[in-house]
Design a protein around this motif. Structure first.
Motif, PDB file in Angstrom:
ATOM      1  N   GLN A   8       0.726  -1.300   0.083  1.00 45.60           N
ATOM      2  CA  GLN A   8      -0.192  -0.025  -0.035  1.00 45.60           C
ATOM      3  C   GLN A   8       1.043   1.133  -0.018  1.00 45.60           C
ATOM      4  O   GLN A   8       0.293   2.467  -0.009  1.00 45.60           O
ATOM      5  CB  GLN A   8      -0.777  -0.180   1.097  1.00 45.60           C
ATOM      6  CG  GLN A   8      -1.852  -1.278   1.317  1.00 45.60           C
ATOM      7  CD  GLN A   8      -2.743  -1.366   2.459  1.00 45.60           C
ATOM      8  OE1 GLN A   8      -2.631  -0.351   3.399  1.00 45.60           O
ATOM      9  NE2 GLN A   8      -3.343  -2.247   2.556  1.00 45.60           N
ATOM     10  N   LYS A   9       2.251   1.234   0.034  1.00 45.32           N
ATOM     11  CA  LYS A   9       3.236   2.270   0.059  1.00 45.32           C
ATOM     12  C   LYS A   9       3.860   2.278  -1.057  1.00 45.32           C
ATOM     13  O   LYS A   9       5.168   2.980  -0.964  1.00 45.32           O
ATOM     14  CB  LYS A   9       3.798   2.044   1.379  1.00 45.32           C
ATOM     15  CG  LYS A   9       2.945   2.256   2.620  1.00 45.32           C
ATOM     16  CD  LYS A   9       4.023   2.077   3.864  1.00 45.32           C
ATOM     17  CE  LYS A   9       3.240   1.970   5.183  1.00 45.32           C
ATOM     18  NZ  LYS A   9       4.026   2.057   6.336  1.00 45.32           N
ATOM     19  N   THR A  10       3.372   1.854  -2.108  1.00 43.62           N
ATOM     20  CA  THR A  10       4.520   1.923  -3.486  1.00 43.62           C
ATOM     21  C   THR A  10       4.495   3.322  -3.995  1.00 43.62           C
ATOM     22  O   THR A  10       5.321   3.582  -4.943  1.00 43.62           O
ATOM     23  CB  THR A  10       3.856   0.864  -4.323  1.00 43.62           C
ATOM     24  OG1 THR A  10       2.386   0.963  -4.715  1.00 43.62           O
ATOM     25  CG2 THR A  10       4.007  -0.686  -4.212  1.00 43.62           C
ATOM     26  N   ALA A  11       3.439   4.134  -3.545  1.00 46.18           N
ATOM     27  CA  ALA A  11       3.753   5.650  -3.958  1.00 46.18           C
ATOM     28  C   ALA A  11       4.999   6.097  -3.438  1.00 46.18           C
ATOM     29  O   ALA A  11       5.490   7.077  -4.287  1.00 46.18           O
ATOM     30  CB  ALA A  11       2.543   6.243  -3.387  1.00 46.18           C
ATOM     31  N   ASP A  12       5.564   5.621  -2.593  1.00 46.09           N
ATOM     32  CA  ASP A  12       6.753   6.133  -2.000  1.00 46.09           C
ATOM     33  C   ASP A  12       7.708   5.686  -3.023  1.00 46.09           C
ATOM     34  O   ASP A  12       8.701   6.511  -3.590  1.00 46.09           O
ATOM     35  CB  ASP A  12       7.403   5.399  -0.962  1.00 46.09           C
ATOM     36  CG  ASP A  12       6.546   5.773   0.344  1.00 46.09           C
ATOM     37  OD1 ASP A  12       5.758   6.829   0.361  1.00 46.09           O
ATOM     38  OD2 ASP A  12       6.390   5.083   1.419  1.00 46.09           O
ATOM     39  N   LEU A  13       7.970   4.756  -3.865  1.00 42.37           N
ATOM     40  CA  LEU A  13       8.715   4.242  -4.958  1.00 42.37           C
ATOM     41  C   LEU A  13       8.519   5.465  -6.152  1.00 42.37           C
ATOM     42  O   LEU A  13       9.581   5.798  -6.719  1.00 42.37           O
ATOM     43  CB  LEU A  13       8.788   2.938  -5.365  1.00 42.37           C
ATOM     44  CG  LEU A  13       9.035   1.901  -4.428  1.00 42.37           C
ATOM     45  CD1 LEU A  13       8.932   0.490  -4.889  1.00 42.37           C
ATOM     46  CD2 LEU A  13      10.642   2.019  -4.125  1.00 42.37           C
ATOM     47  N   VAL A  14       7.440   5.759  -6.467  1.00 38.80           N
ATOM     48  CA  VAL A  14       7.149   6.399  -7.501  1.00 38.80           C
ATOM     49  C   VAL A  14       7.583   7.931  -7.139  1.00 38.80           C
ATOM     50  O   VAL A  14       7.959   8.609  -8.293  1.00 38.80           O
ATOM     51  CB  VAL A  14       5.478   6.529  -7.618  1.00 38.80           C
ATOM     52  CG1 VAL A  14       5.010   7.562  -8.885  1.00 38.80           C
ATOM     53  CG2 VAL A  14       4.826   5.068  -7.955  1.00 38.80           C
ATOM     54  N   GLN A  15       7.219   8.348  -6.066  1.00 40.10           N
ATOM     55  CA  GLN A  15       7.969   9.612  -5.711  1.00 40.10           C
ATOM     56  C   GLN A  15       9.358   9.843  -5.589  1.00 40.10           C
ATOM     57  O   GLN A  15       9.938  10.846  -6.030  1.00 40.10           O
ATOM     58  CB  GLN A  15       7.520  10.190  -4.073  1.00 40.10           C
ATOM     59  CG  GLN A  15       5.814  10.225  -3.922  1.00 40.10           C
ATOM     60  CD  GLN A  15       5.567  10.534  -2.354  1.00 40.10           C
ATOM     61  OE1 GLN A  15       6.400  10.460  -1.748  1.00 40.10           O
ATOM     62  NE2 GLN A  15       4.306  10.886  -2.489  1.00 40.10           N
TER      63      GLN A  15
END
Length: 255
Positions: free
Chosen positions: A145-152
């Protein structure tokens, strides 16, 4: 004269008795065969359904990423930086090094591909995949649920072999469930046969034939059951799963 008649009557009587016994035996055998034929024609086919809700006990998460450019050393360096960032992200989610596998690097040179018809854009493409496999499915679910950290961080997370990336959840304890579920399914089938027999004024006899059925796994809470022989299309994406088996049994009906 009387003696002569008696000597002729005795063999005839024996023959008659033998014929009579033969007719009786033949009638009894014929009657048994007719009874067996009627018994074979009187049977009922019933199904026994059993479902169990289980939790996945294995999570597999392949994270792939790629970089492209015309300078191979620079593209490779950027890909290595992406790998370092991915490993750092996993460590921050409490994933142990023993749960992580780093795959081989795949380098594509579009100009060296003699079958490629599209040589526009960057020449080199470097792809890598880091796979996590863990029995702690809740931990992996939270990390996913925290893959947005990789996108950022500038890392485009994709799938492997052209497939959409995502976590796959598996239930590996099916073999331990099978014996109890088959027994319960057969018991349910017998109960259905008993109800049918009571309504028709018959009694349930022995089993004529039985098919234990095929186990299927689908997402828990799914409305439609999957076809026998495979799970639902989204079963791998669900932590909670539904295990299902349908046994088919033929029972003889007797009066």
């Amino acid at each position: 004269m009387e003696t002569e008649r008696s000597s002729l009557f005795a063999p005839a009587a024996v023959v008659g008795i033998c014929l009579l016994l033969g007719l009786v035996a033949g009638g009894w055998i014929l009657g048994s065969e007719i009874k067996d034929i009627r018994l074979a024609d009187r049977y009922v086919t019933v199904k026994g359904l059993v479902e169990r809700t289980v939790k996945s006990d294995m999570a597999t998460w392949p994270v792939s990423f790629k970089e492209a450019g015309n300078d191979l050393p620079q593209v490779f360096a950027k890909s290595e930086a992406d790998k370092t960032a991915v490993l750092k992200f996993f460590a921050g989610q409490g994933i142990a090094p023993g749960e992580i596998t780093v795959g081989q690097i795949k380098v594509t040179d579009k100009l060296a591909n003699e079958y490629g018809g599209n040589n526009t854009g960057p020449r080199y493409i470097v792809e890598q995949t880091v796979t996590v496999q863990s029995k702690d499915v809740d931990k992996i679910s939270k990390a996913g649920q925290k893959t947005a950290d990789l996108v950022q961080a500038g890392i485009v997370v994709g799938g492997t072999n052209g497939q959409q990336g995502g976590i796959r959840y598996e239930f590996t304890g099916l073999n331990a469930l099978k014996p109890d579920m088959i027994t319960e399914a057969t018991r349910n089938a017998r109960a259905s046969a008993d109800r049918f027999a009571a309504d028709s004024g018959s009694q349930v006899g022995s089993i004529r034939s039985a098919n234990q059925g095929v186990f299927s796994i689908s997402p828990a809470g799914s409305g439609a059951a999957p076809d026998e022989g495979g799970g639902g299309g989204d079963a791998d994406a669900s932590i909670m799963k539904k295990v299902r088996v349908v046994s088919t049994v033929d029972y003889y009906l007797v009066r």
